[in-house]
Design an enzyme around this catalytic site. Structure first.
Site, mmCIF file in Angstrom:
data_model
loop_
_atom_site.group_PDB
_atom_site.id
_atom_site.type_symbol
_atom_site.label_atom_id
_atom_site.label_comp_id
_atom_site.label_asym_id
_atom_site.label_seq_id
_atom_site.Cartn_x
_atom_site.Cartn_y
_atom_site.Cartn_z
ATOM 1 N N GLU A 17 0.857 -1.183 0.000
ATOM 2 C CA GLU A 17 0.000 0.000 0.000
ATOM 3 C C GLU A 17 0.895 1.235 0.000
ATOM 4 O OE1 GLU A 17 -3.734 -0.109 2.705
ATOM 5 O OE2 GLU A 17 -2.027 0.523 3.880
ATOM 6 N N GLY A 57 2.264 5.086 -0.970
ATOM 7 C CA GLY A 57 1.929 6.467 -1.312
ATOM 8 C C GLY A 57 3.146 7.171 -1.875
ATOM 9 N N CYS A 104 4.536 34.061 8.027
ATOM 10 C CA CYS A 104 4.992 34.793 9.207
ATOM 11 C C CYS A 104 5.576 33.852 10.252
ATOM 12 C CB CYS A 104 3.829 35.587 9.776
ATOM 13 S SG CYS A 104 3.127 36.702 8.565
ATOM 14 N N GLU A 105 6.540 33.069 9.873
ATOM 15 C CA GLU A 105 7.218 32.134 10.777
ATOM 16 C C GLU A 105 8.666 32.025 10.330
ATOM 17 O OE1 GLU A 105 5.917 28.950 12.580
ATOM 18 O OE2 GLU A 105 3.854 29.681 12.699
HETATM 19 C C1 LIG Z 1 -2.128 2.840 6.576
HETATM 20 C C2 LIG Z 1 -1.174 3.473 5.642
HETATM 21 N N1 LIG Z 1 -0.853 2.834 4.517
HETATM 22 C C3 LIG Z 1 0.001 3.354 3.605
HETATM 23 C C4 LIG Z 1 0.589 4.580 3.830
HETATM 24 C C5 LIG Z 1 1.529 5.107 2.796
HETATM 25 O O1 LIG Z 1 2.792 5.333 3.282
HETATM 26 P P1 LIG Z 1 3.922 5.828 2.266
HETATM 27 O O2 LIG Z 1 3.406 7.052 1.620
HETATM 28 O O3 LIG Z 1 5.109 6.083 3.090
HETATM 29 O O4 LIG Z 1 4.115 4.710 1.268
HETATM 30 C C6 LIG Z 1 0.309 5.289 5.002
HETATM 31 C C7 LIG Z 1 0.943 6.571 5.275
HETATM 32 O O5 LIG Z 1 1.245 6.976 6.331
HETATM 33 C C8 LIG Z 1 -0.614 4.724 5.921
HETATM 34 O O6 LIG Z 1 -0.939 5.368 7.039
#
Ligand SMILES: Cc1ncc(COP(=O)(O)O)c(C=O)c1O
Length: 431
Positions: free
Chosen positions: A282, A284, A352-353
């Site tokens: 899974e 991202g 503003c930081e």
């Molecule tokens: C449950 C779950 N799956 C997958 C991901 C994807 O992680 P990444 O983007 O590091 O692959 C996340 C991100 O935090 C997540 O919380």
């Protein structure tokens, strides 16, 4: 441009070509894009996104989910779906974005450590691919909802294997004190599995784990899978999702494991004891991070008494929180400037930081000046999706570039968009 970033570098989008004074992505010249769409502008290389989806599916034929939290919009959801991935959603908002992109509910994996009843109802009634159960309380609520007429779900139980990966503590999730999932080895975890197997509210298909994000050392996966496999064996569960978290390189000097070595690690850890299990992952960051760059325009250049050069751009921590949150490092190029003498510059935003820094000590042309376009690399993951409208700046526009064409997928947020939420004075509530 910095000499270290050359075509083919893993920190550039796949189709990028870099020549002195020019950076081309998806066949589109970065400076032309900045002139046409304005800055800040996030540019994704569409071909790169597609290639990453394909590579991941080849490595994990048992299934790959795209974790939409890394970058969520309809175009991205449609792309990941078209490439054969399921989509991980962790809120009603992410659910609706993907559904409105035409992704069928049975291609969604629903996450969340504190799902609302409304979110559970959505998942149950629409018949999602997998509902990932995160706690005994959540299971009780699902039982109550199905008792009240909502449909039963195909489910995974999320287990926290008690492994701390080599990443920033804020994005480590698989350790024993995690707020996510149930701890491996706890009697309560066994009890919940038994209740789930006896229940008519869920069909328990397998175990899910997610160790964290930006993980470089694959040994964490090896240990975690070996700790999780006994659950599959003990209860004869056919599926294991090993989550995401695979690291990417953000700077020219960094390295990151390959997709093939990631798949091989989990395959071996699982296959040694349980060859028949259906393994999925899974991802991202690994899919979207290096697909994108962010273009900014320099507004001012200052020289401090200690010799530091500070260049301020028209975006900042609102479009990239990762520097302030995790001390993340980025590489920056100046596409309009021929390669030449360079000097260290700290690139800051307009908020503003003092923590509003995009990149410290990046090598940029000596003569960098107001009006120049600069571009930050590897900004495709957790940039836009964590963006805020602090200082009422508005989120940047996002385009997908492919074959010489750039298409807007998210338009720039305007003050008028923000004012729509500001309902004062509310006539109905006036007394
Ligand atoms: C449950 C779950 N799956 C997958 C991901 C994807 O992680 P990444 O983007 O590091 O692959 C996340 C991100 O935090 C997540 O919380």
């Amino acid at each position: 441009m910095t000499g270290a970033v050359t075509p083919g570098s893993p920190i550039l989008p796949d189709t990028a070509t870099v020549r002195p004074g020019r950076l081309v992505i998806g066949g589109c010249d970065a400076l032309d894009l900045a002139a046409r769409f304005g800055t800040p502008l996030i540019v994704y290389d569409e071909e790169h996104l597609r290639q990453r989806c394909r590579e991941a599916l080849t490595a994990f034929p048992g299934g790959v989910s795209y974790a939409t939290k890394a970058f969520s919009c309809r175009a991205m959801a449609a792309l990941a779906h078209a490439e054969g991935l399921t989509l991980d959603v962790a809120s009603a908002g992410e659910f609706l974005v993907t559904r409105s992109a035409g992704v069928p509910a049975d291609r969604l994996v629903v996450h969340g450590n504190n799902k609302s009843d409304a979110e559970l109802r959505l998942a149950l009634d629409q018949g999602v691919h997998r509902l990932v159960i995160d706690s005994a309380d959540e299971f009780d609520r699902i039982t109550a909802l199905t008792g009240a007429g909502h449909l039963a779900a195909d489910a995974w139980l999320r287990i926290s294997p008690g492994v701390t990966p080599d990443t920033h503590p804020s994005i480590a999730t698989g350790h024993s004190r995690s707020k996510f999932g149930l701890p491996a080895g706890a009697a309560a975890t066994d009890r919940l599995i038994e209740r789930m197997l006896a229940s008519r509210s869920v069909r328990l298909r397998g175990i899910h784990m997610h160790l964290g994000s930006q993980i470089r050392d694959l040994r964490a996966y090896d240990v975690a899978v070996r700790k999780t496999v006994p659950y599959l064996r003990a209860w004869d569960l056919p599926e294991l999702c090993v989550g995401g978290g695979l690291a990417v390189a953000y700077t020219a000097n960094e390295t990151a494991p390959s997709m093939a070595s990631f798949a091989q690690t989990v395959d071996q850890a699982c296959g040694d004891t349980l060859p028949a299990v259906r393994l999925s992952c899974e991802l991202g960051r690994w899919i979207v991070a290096s697909a994108a760059i962010t273009l900014y325009t320099v507004g001012t250049v200052k020289h401090t008494p200690d010799g530091t050069t500070i260049a301020a751009v028209d975006g900042g921590m609102t479009d990239n929180m990762r520097v302030a949150l995790y001390g993340a490092k980025y590489e920056v190029l100046a596409p309009g400037r021929p390669q030449g003498r360079e000097r260290p510059v700290t690139l800051v935003g307009k908020h503003c930081e003092s923590g509003d820094v995009l990149a410290a000590d990046v090598m940029l042309p000596e003569d960098l000046a107001a009006g120049d376009v600069v571009c930050s690399l590897v900004t495709g993951a957790y940039g836009y999706s964590m963006a805020s409208s602090y200082n009422r700046l508005g989120r940047p526009a996002v385009v997908f570039a492919s074959g010489g064409r750039a298409t807007t997928v998210l338009r720039r947020e305007t003050p008028a968009d923000m004012m729509q939420l500001d309902v004062w004075p509310s006539p109905q509530e006036e007394s």
